[in-house]
Design an enzyme around this catalytic site. Structure first.
Site, short mmCIF file in Angstrom:
data_model
loop_
_atom_site.label_atom_id
_atom_site.label_comp_id
_atom_site.label_asym_id
_atom_site.label_seq_id
_atom_site.Cartn_x
_atom_site.Cartn_y
_atom_site.Cartn_z
N CYS A 249 0.82 -1.21 0.00
CA CYS A 249 0.00 0.00 0.00
C CYS A 249 0.86 1.27 0.00
CB CYS A 249 -0.89 0.02 1.23
SG CYS A 249 -1.76 -1.50 1.50
N ARG B 225 2.52 1.07 -5.90
CA ARG B 225 2.65 0.22 -4.73
C ARG B 225 1.40 -0.63 -4.48
NH1 ARG B 225 6.79 1.86 -1.31
NH2 ARG B 225 5.79 0.73 0.37
N TRP C 271 -3.27 -2.30 -1.55
CA TRP C 271 -3.05 -3.63 -2.12
C TRP C 271 -3.57 -4.59 -1.07
CZ3 TRP C 271 -0.38 -8.15 -1.03
CH2 TRP C 271 -0.14 -9.02 -2.11
N ASN D 152 -0.21 0.42 6.15
CA ASN D 152 0.45 -0.47 5.20
C ASN D 152 1.06 -1.58 6.05
OD1 ASN D 152 1.98 -1.71 3.24
ND2 ASN D 152 3.57 -0.12 3.21
N GLY D 153 0.67 -2.83 5.81
CA GLY D 153 1.24 -3.93 6.60
C GLY D 153 0.16 -4.89 7.03
N GLU E 76 14.30 -14.67 -16.20
CA GLU E 76 13.86 -13.28 -16.05
C GLU E 76 12.93 -12.88 -17.20
OE1 GLU E 76 13.64 -11.15 -13.90
OE2 GLU E 76 13.49 -9.24 -14.92
N LYS F 21 9.00 -11.66 -16.87
CA LYS F 21 8.47 -10.41 -17.44
C LYS F 21 7.17 -10.71 -18.19
CE LYS F 21 10.18 -8.23 -15.59
NZ LYS F 21 11.12 -8.38 -14.58
N GLU G 224 4.23 -11.63 -15.78
CA GLU G 224 3.74 -10.52 -14.96
C GLU G 224 2.82 -9.57 -15.70
OE1 GLU G 224 6.78 -8.56 -12.13
OE2 GLU G 224 7.84 -9.02 -13.98
N HIS H 29 14.89 -33.53 -20.23
CA HIS H 29 14.50 -34.22 -18.99
C HIS H 29 13.04 -33.94 -18.64
CE1 HIS H 29 18.64 -35.39 -18.47
NE2 HIS H 29 18.98 -34.14 -18.76
N LYS I 63 4.48 -3.10 -6.50
CA LYS I 63 5.90 -2.92 -6.76
C LYS I 63 6.77 -3.31 -5.57
CE LYS I 63 9.34 -1.33 -9.20
NZ LYS I 63 9.77 -2.23 -10.25
C1 F6R Z 1 9.54 -8.55 -11.13
C2 F6R Z 1 9.52 -7.82 -9.90
C3 F6R Z 1 9.51 -8.58 -8.63
C4 F6R Z 1 10.61 -8.01 -7.71
C5 F6R Z 1 10.56 -8.68 -6.34
C6 F6R Z 1 11.66 -8.19 -5.44
O1 F6R Z 1 9.49 -7.71 -12.22
O2 F6R Z 1 9.51 -6.63 -9.89
O3 F6R Z 1 9.71 -9.94 -8.84
O4 F6R Z 1 11.84 -8.23 -8.31
O5 F6R Z 1 9.33 -8.40 -5.73
O6 F6R Z 1 11.60 -6.81 -5.26
P1 F6R Z 1 12.83 -5.99 -4.74
O7 F6R Z 1 13.91 -6.09 -5.74
O8 F6R Z 1 12.31 -4.60 -4.58
O9 F6R Z 1 13.24 -6.60 -3.42
#
Ligand code: F6R
Length: 614
Positions: A2, A27, A75, A101-102, A487, A491, A494, A510, A609
């Site tokens: 949040c 967020r 969130w 937030n939490g 990775e 992407k 997500e 495998h 985020k």
């Molecule tokens: C993927 C993404 C998440 C973050 C993960 C860790 O695009 O953004 O998988 O990488 O939540 O976040 P940080 O790096 O902020 O600890």
């Protein structure tokens, strides 16, 4: 998670709060709300399910006057996204409003106790329990709001960043944090409060980051006061913000994600600036220099991280084992924290986090510290919780990353890992001059090479159009491009909601090869020189089973380009730097597919985020 914003001062609070919510929307964005005390002392609370724009629409023609207020973008954790579960929550008597937030873990016990005292609840949230609990303590103890908040937080189990308003005190916001970030901006007769500095930077440069267990009394007529849960007053540690307001705008791009992808030539330049000399003959990171002996004598390096940052850690494993000869483990922070991992006091734990606020990574750091490890941080957000919880570290300096899908932070993290590996390898005498300089020079020219990779964007867009409606994707890579493949798959998942798996190419036989047919496209990264032939065999295995192959290859490649259905070219570089280039087309590919599908690229469903709850 949040986003929290607060303002008290001499200006109208509402426009500042709404603008702040827009800045923090990355967020969390399933509901939003605002509480204001108007000039005649009325507490107005407006909240609604949906994004901040819907809140703005909702408050049209309503009283939004007042120079003090708090606002929230949510969130959901407890209770579905709905009007009633949106924040601010307020006490039954309408006296106190609170945003949070939490997670309050013992909210069930507190709620039962309060219901026994006659309190009733409108929502399913833990936050409403907290505001009612504060109200109860204030009435019970006949104390100030600050004292009631302090007493409540001493009995609460969980994580929180909160901001609280009392209808009868239009001068003061009480804010507190434990495991969720809060920053206070100090202006002239005014204060700003936010989950991070992005809503504050356009108004003030002086900020104070709250520490865990601290409560701030933010009164427009008084100097800032911060005390801890035991009532001991803290020193006010004012920091200067380094952020630039233009970094928080889209700058003409349709999405933050696209802007951030295209920023990478500059962000890599910023990341290496002042660290590698212009001749490419030396790299110096002060965090390594200050802890030289620890790195020289490290028994093991253990990376802890989540998501994209974990993928960067996997690339770190290749780098540190290969160049530095140090044994490496790469751990999901969420798993590490709940095991009883063996950690020696000569192990170095390296936490990687863009936001510096990820709850699991923070908890892993605390666990490692409690077992005597030295903890090093690789963070982007300056002054973040992880940056402060670690013993030392290196910032990636890529600027604010707003798009929920991480892009420039990943390449910044890999760049820092390469610089660290080079410096340690050099200090250990494990790398010859030629190789050391080749890698450093490779980094110096990387921004130009990334520009070349980005120049393929129209071609990548065309390829993405062909595959927009595929239901599954396989991403394959080998060596340090195996994490890059994972990775790339992350992407795509997500932001386009297409199922994708990243695999080491040789693992295909495998199991996953059974999935291959003409409806399962495979993206193969074929840029590694050392295992190029092996990757070619893997492509042949897919082609001979009717699979479609999109290959990421080095410019001038004439072998894979004859076998693959589509090729995307990236410039040549030294092998350990290839993830910095091969990740670029994968970011663009995911972006264009998501756009083709009409997805909300910057704010994909269910994601936030900064994951400040576990
Ligand atoms: C993927 C993404 C998440 C973050 C993960 C860790 O695009 O953004 O998988 O990488 O939540 O976040 P940080 O790096 O902020 O600890």
């Amino acid at each position: 998670m949040c986003g929290i914003v607060g303002y008290v001062g001499n200006k109208d609070a509402y426009p500042i709060l709404i603008k702040g919510l827009h800045r923090l929307e990355y967020r969390g964005y399933d509901s939003a709300g605002v509480a204001l005390i108007n000039p005649v002392g009325k507490l107005n609370v407006y909240k609604t399910k949906g994004k901040v724009a819907e809140l703005e629409h909702f408050v049209t023609n309503k009283d939004v006057s007042g120079t003090i207020g708090i606002a929230h973008t949510r969130w959901a954790t407890h209770g579905e996204p709905s009007d009633v579960n949106a924040h601010p929550h307020y006490s039954e008597n309408g006296q106190i409003a609170l945003i949070h937030n939490g997670i309050i873990e013992n909210y069930g016990v507190l709620k039962t106790m309060l219901m026994g005292k006659g309190y009733t609840f409108r929502s399913d949230t833990d936050t409403e329990v907290l505001v009612q609990f504060i109200d109860y303590l204030r009435n019970e103890n006949q104390c100030t709001l600050f004292e009631a908040v302090q007493a409540a937080l001493n009995q609460v189990i969980g994580a929180y960043a909160i901001a609280v308003l009392d209808k009868d005190n239009n001068n003061e916001i009480i804010a507190a944090r434990k495991s969720s970030p809060l920053v206070i901006g100090i202006g002239d007769g005014e204060y700003f409060l936010a989950s991070d500095a992005t809503p504050i930077v356009e108004y003030v440069q002086n900020v104070v980051y709250l520490n865990d267990g601290e409560i701030a009394v933010i009164n427009r007529n008084k100097p800032l006061k911060i005390v801890n849960l035991d009532n001991i007053e803290s020193k006010i540690d004012i920091r200067k913000l380094e952020m630039n307001i233009s970094e928080l705008e889209k700058g003409g791009y349709p999405h933050f994600m696209l802007k951030e992808i295209f920023e990478q030539p500059r962000t890599i330049t910023d990341c290496i600036r002042g660290r590698i000399n212009l001749e490419g003959t030396e790299v110096i990171l002060s965090g390594i220099l200050d802890n030289k002996d620890r790195f020289l004598n490290a028994r093991r390096i253990i990376f802890v991280a989540c998501g994209t940052s974990w993928h960067a850690g996997l690339i770190g494993e290749y780098l540190f084992e290969d160049f530095c000869g140090i044994e490496v483990k790469v751990e999901y922070a969420s798993e590490f924290r709940y095991r009883n991992p063996v950690i020696h006091n000569d192990d170095i734990v390296i936490a990687i986090s863009q936001s510096g606020e990820t709850a699991d990574t923070l908890a892993a750091i605390e666990l490692a510290k409690s077992k005597g490890a030295f903890v090093y941080g690789i963070c982007n957000v300056v002054g973040s919780s992880i940056a402060r919880a670690t013993h030392s570290g290196t910032y990636i300096h890529v600027g604010p990353e707003i798009g929920v899908a991480s892009t420039k932070a990943f390449t910044g993290q890999v760049t820092v890992l390469v610089m660290m590996a080079m410096m340690i390898a050099r200090l250990k005498g494990r790398i010859d001059d030629a190789k050391y300089r080749e890698v450093l020079k490779g980094l110096l020219v990387m921004p130009e090479k990334i520009k070349e990779a980005l120049a393929q964007h129209e071609h990548i867009k065309d390829v993405s159009a062909i595959f927009t409606y595929a239901h599954n994707f396989l991403y394959l890579g080998r060596g340090c491009n195996y994490p890059t493949a994972m990775e790339g798959a992350l992407k795509l998942k997500e932001i386009s909601y297409i199922h994708a798996e990243g695999y080491p190419a040789a693992e295909m036989k495998h199991g996953p090869i059974a999935l291959i047919d003409n409806e399962m496209p495979t993206i193969v990264i074929a840029t590694n020189v050392s295992i190029y032939e092996k990757t070619i065999s893997n492509i042949q295995e897919i082609k001979s089973r009717g699979g479609k192959v999109i290959a990421v290859v080095t410019t001038g490649d004439s072998v894979v380009s004859k076998m693959a259905d589509h090729c995307i070219w990236v410039p040549e570089t030294t092998e350990c730097l290839t993830p910095l280039l091969s990740s670029i087309p994968l970011q663009l590919f995911a972006y264009y597919i998501a756009v083709n599908k009409g997805r909300d690229v910057d704010q994909p469903r269910n994601l936030a985020k900064s994951v400040t709850v576990e």
